[in-house]
Design an enzyme around this catalytic site. Structure first.
Site, PDB file in Angstrom:
ATOM      1  N   TYR A 156       0.823  -1.379  -0.053  1.00 21.63           N
ATOM      2  CA  TYR A 156       0.015  -0.113   0.036  1.00 21.63           C
ATOM      3  C   TYR A 156       0.790   1.231   0.100  1.00 21.63           C
ATOM      4  CZ  TYR A 156       0.696   1.629   4.758  1.00 21.63           C
ATOM      5  OH  TYR A 156       1.216   2.165   6.017  1.00 21.63           O
ATOM      6  N   CYS A 157       0.136   2.381  -0.391  1.00 24.50           N
ATOM      7  CA  CYS A 157       0.815   3.670  -0.259  1.00 24.50           C
ATOM      8  C   CYS A 157      -0.286   4.649   0.207  1.00 24.50           C
ATOM      9  CB  CYS A 157       1.607   3.807  -1.651  1.00 24.50           C
ATOM     10  SG  CYS A 157       0.269   4.204  -3.159  1.00 24.50           S
ATOM     11  N   ASP A 158      -0.165   5.836  -0.034  1.00 26.00           N
ATOM     12  CA  ASP A 158      -1.008   6.938   0.313  1.00 26.00           C
ATOM     13  C   ASP A 158      -2.250   6.641  -0.314  1.00 26.00           C
ATOM     14  OD1 ASP A 158      -2.036   8.985   2.009  1.00 26.00           O
ATOM     15  OD2 ASP A 158      -1.448  10.227   0.219  1.00 26.00           O
ATOM     16  N   SER A 164       2.301   2.089  -4.903  1.00 29.16           N
ATOM     17  CA  SER A 164       2.074   0.957  -4.495  1.00 29.16           C
ATOM     18  C   SER A 164       1.899   0.007  -5.759  1.00 29.16           C
ATOM     19  CB  SER A 164       1.238   0.586  -3.608  1.00 29.16           C
ATOM     20  OG  SER A 164      -0.134   1.226  -3.962  1.00 29.16           O
TER      21      SER A 164
END
Length: 227
Positions: A156-158, A164
């Site tokens: 995941y990322c923001d 991601s």
């Protein structure tokens, strides 16, 4: 006498040095401004993550049997993580996950957590983190191969849009997929994905390094992600 500098020549030389000094000073100021902007952005994200919780519609998206994709809301949903049998979490961000979120991950029975630094800008050399990401995701594959029920990796990322997905695409290349096949497959699963142009070009580089050819080109970017 040939080594003597005329008054006008000396003046030009001094002015030249002053121009260099001004250019250096301006560059330093621009660098400081950029670093302050990065720090401010990081602080805003960190502050936001301290108060945000889970949100409906942000459940982990299955990509492979041992691989899921998500965003910052996904990791706040302990029930969704357990239901998806997530055991490993890979964060792709310059911002460290707040301690209370790490505590939530621990409460959700996450075995290992790894953060790989990456800024969502075209000049970031995210390709330098591809091998680490693939090694980490392979932990989930090994657990899956062994029949472990809790084997899945969440990347995941923001926003779950650029960083991601780039790592997930890099992993699909690692698994032998073509970049063209991987992009179209992942877009079907999560239509919002859109690695920035610099990341896409680094994926092209990785595909060529692995297979000696490319199935997409830089000119395909707009059609794939902007239209």
């Amino acid at each position: 006498m040939g080594n003597l500098i005329s008054a006008s020549g000396a003046a030009s030389w001094v002015y030249g040095l002053q121009d260099v000094d001004r250019a250096i000073d301006q560059t330093l100021k621009e660098h400081e401004k950029h670093e302050r902007a990065k720090l401010d952005a990081s602080l805003r994200v960190a502050k936001r993550e301290h108060v945000e919780g889970a949100k409906p519609g942000h459940e982990p998206v299955p990509v492979l049997s041992w691989l899921y994709l998500g965003d910052r809301y996904t990791i706040r949903d302990q029930e969704a993580l357990r239901n998806a049998r997530i055991a490993y979490v890979l964060q792709v961000s310059n911002v460290e996950t707040p301690e209370e979120v790490k505590a939530e991950l621990k409460a959700a029975d996450i075995r290992q957590y790894l953060r790989l630094p990456a800024e969502d800008v075209e000049t970031d050399n995210i390709i330098m983190e591809f091998d680490k990401a693939c090694d980490f995701i392979d932990l989930g594959k090994k657990a899956w191969d062994s029949g472990d029920e809790y084997h899945r990796v969440l990347v995941y990322c923001d926003e779950g849009v650029s960083r991601s997905p780039t790592m997930v695409l890099a992993y699909l290349l690692h698994q032998g997929w073509t970049l063209k096949g991987a992009v179209h497959y992942l877009k079907r699963l999560r239509p919002a994905i859109a690695p920035n142009k610099g990341f896409f070009e680094q994926l092209l580089e990785r595909e060529h390094d692995l297979f000696g050819r490319n199935t997409l080109s830089a000119s395909d970017y707009n059609k794939l992600f902007l239209e």
